[in-house]
Motif scaffolding. Sequence first.
Motif, PDB file in Angstrom:
ATOM      1  N   GLU A 128     -11.602  -5.887   7.777  1.00 37.44           N
ATOM      2  CA  GLU A 128     -10.494  -4.808   7.789  1.00 37.44           C
ATOM      3  C   GLU A 128     -11.078  -3.483   8.470  1.00 37.44           C
ATOM      4  O   GLU A 128     -10.055  -2.584   8.476  1.00 37.44           O
ATOM      5  CB  GLU A 128     -10.070  -4.472   6.362  1.00 37.44           C
ATOM      6  CG  GLU A 128      -9.495  -5.744   5.471  1.00 37.44           C
ATOM      7  CD  GLU A 128      -8.284  -6.373   6.044  1.00 37.44           C
ATOM      8  OE1 GLU A 128      -7.451  -5.391   6.479  1.00 37.44           O
ATOM      9  OE2 GLU A 128      -8.263  -7.483   6.151  1.00 37.44           O
ATOM     10  N   ARG A 137      -7.325  -3.240  13.652  1.00 38.61           N
ATOM     11  CA  ARG A 137      -7.004  -3.844  12.324  1.00 38.61           C
ATOM     12  C   ARG A 137      -6.509  -2.483  11.344  1.00 38.61           C
ATOM     13  O   ARG A 137      -5.293  -2.718  10.921  1.00 38.61           O
ATOM     14  CB  ARG A 137      -8.203  -4.488  11.529  1.00 38.61           C
ATOM     15  CG  ARG A 137      -7.579  -4.898  10.262  1.00 38.61           C
ATOM     16  CD  ARG A 137      -6.640  -6.006  10.159  1.00 38.61           C
ATOM     17  NE  ARG A 137      -7.169  -7.378  10.537  1.00 38.61           N
ATOM     18  CZ  ARG A 137      -6.451  -8.466  10.646  1.00 38.61           C
ATOM     19  NH1 ARG A 137      -5.092  -8.481  10.234  1.00 38.61           N
ATOM     20  NH2 ARG A 137      -6.979  -9.547  10.974  1.00 38.61           N
ATOM     21  N   SER A 188      -2.504  -2.613  10.621  1.00 41.33           N
ATOM     22  CA  SER A 188      -2.238  -2.550   9.139  1.00 41.33           C
ATOM     23  C   SER A 188      -1.360  -1.387   8.756  1.00 41.33           C
ATOM     24  O   SER A 188      -0.459  -1.395   8.130  1.00 41.33           O
ATOM     25  CB  SER A 188      -3.547  -2.646   8.541  1.00 41.33           C
ATOM     26  OG  SER A 188      -4.252  -3.944   8.634  1.00 41.33           O
ATOM     27  N   ASN A 223       2.115  -1.491  10.483  1.00 42.30           N
ATOM     28  CA  ASN A 223       3.001  -2.821  10.276  1.00 42.30           C
ATOM     29  C   ASN A 223       3.173  -2.973  11.686  1.00 42.30           C
ATOM     30  O   ASN A 223       4.450  -3.501  11.900  1.00 42.30           O
ATOM     31  CB  ASN A 223       4.100  -2.362   9.421  1.00 42.30           C
ATOM     32  CG  ASN A 223       4.670  -3.872   8.902  1.00 42.30           C
ATOM     33  OD1 ASN A 223       3.763  -4.940   8.584  1.00 42.30           O
ATOM     34  ND2 ASN A 223       5.822  -3.824   8.730  1.00 42.30           N
TER      35      ASN A 223
END
Length: 404
Positions: A164, A169, A173, A176
């Motif tokens: 993560e 990433r 994240s 979205n």
Amino acid sequence: MSRFTRLIVFIYMFAAITLISEAQYLLPIIKHEPSKQYYTTFDIGSATKSHVTLAIDLGTNLTWLNCRNLKSLSSLRLITCQSSTCKSIPGNGCDIKYYLYRQPNPLGKPVTGRVVQDKATFSTTDGGIIPLSEVSLPHFTFSCATQGLSLPVAGVLGLSPVGESPFWRQVTSAFNVIPKFALCLPSSVFGIGHFYVGGVNSYNIPPFNSNNPIPMSLTPLKNVDSGKYLISVMSIYVEGIPLLLKPSLLEGGAKLSTVVPYTVLQTDIYNALASAFTLKATKIGMSKVPGMSEFLGTTTFKTCFEEGGSRRNIEEFMNVPVIEIGLPGRSGEVKWRFHGANTVVRVLETVICLAFVDGGEKPHESMVIGTHQLQDYMIEFDLSTSRMAFSESLLLHNSSCLTM
């Protein structure tokens, strides 16, 4: 499963897909000629922003930088050992209360630093090469090390395929968007290249646009959990003729690297490539120049030539043998072609050398594809499908990764 249940599942899946944003983000890529490294820049900080310069590394997990380069430390938030952020980063270590992270440094000794969060600011784009507006990642996690790299680089931007923590990433994240990113490394210091994160649009680098997208070939990424970007290699060609290699030499595939300047090959692979390249090169008027390693004072380049008949007015299209790497595609083998600008490097006015390096008999990887081979190609890593897409050399389309 009843028809009604199937309908509900379909609606749910459709909603999940449509909820993914098509937004795309753009950062610059700058070439540092003395070190042959590539770096990017963006702002860190809330009230007081600091413009940071970080080397791009596909192998680093958590971004790190020397925080002495920041104008203000007041907005940094230390990550505690009990936090979910701490638990999501591999290699957990604590200094009483706060999280410490030790990781390899691709350009030097390992670094240790406190893990912190602050706001990171960069640009949005519509797939083009011009930034549209600024956007901020409010809780960008990175390591605040006490050491750095030679100026102008303050640290390393982590783009590892796992976890993560890598920059791509965190961005995908938070906003979205599809978990993918693309690199277009410039071949010159006189302009900038392009680092795209997210988005489903085409890459609009002239003459390409959404109606005329850059042609891309696909190949799967292998062993993503290894923390490396690895691709399977089926064969290697020079002017369309495959090299005679033991199959075991290619079993490990090839690793892609943004910190290795020139592709490194296991000795047997290098010797086969150099021999085949030399055979074809001499047939077009190039003559081998022995002893260049001693003359240049370096062991990097072992196979060099007087250009002779290969010389052209436009250096990017030097008439030298084409090298191809055969990769698994959707319906058989696809070939990644490398032309003169990516296969040789000029060392003297009329002398060029094969831009591949002998990595020894037992290297960690049999093949590491370096930045000289990657520059002026669009390379996309889609972690949602574990696939890599690559273009032809943009130079073949009278284009490049360079924006003045």
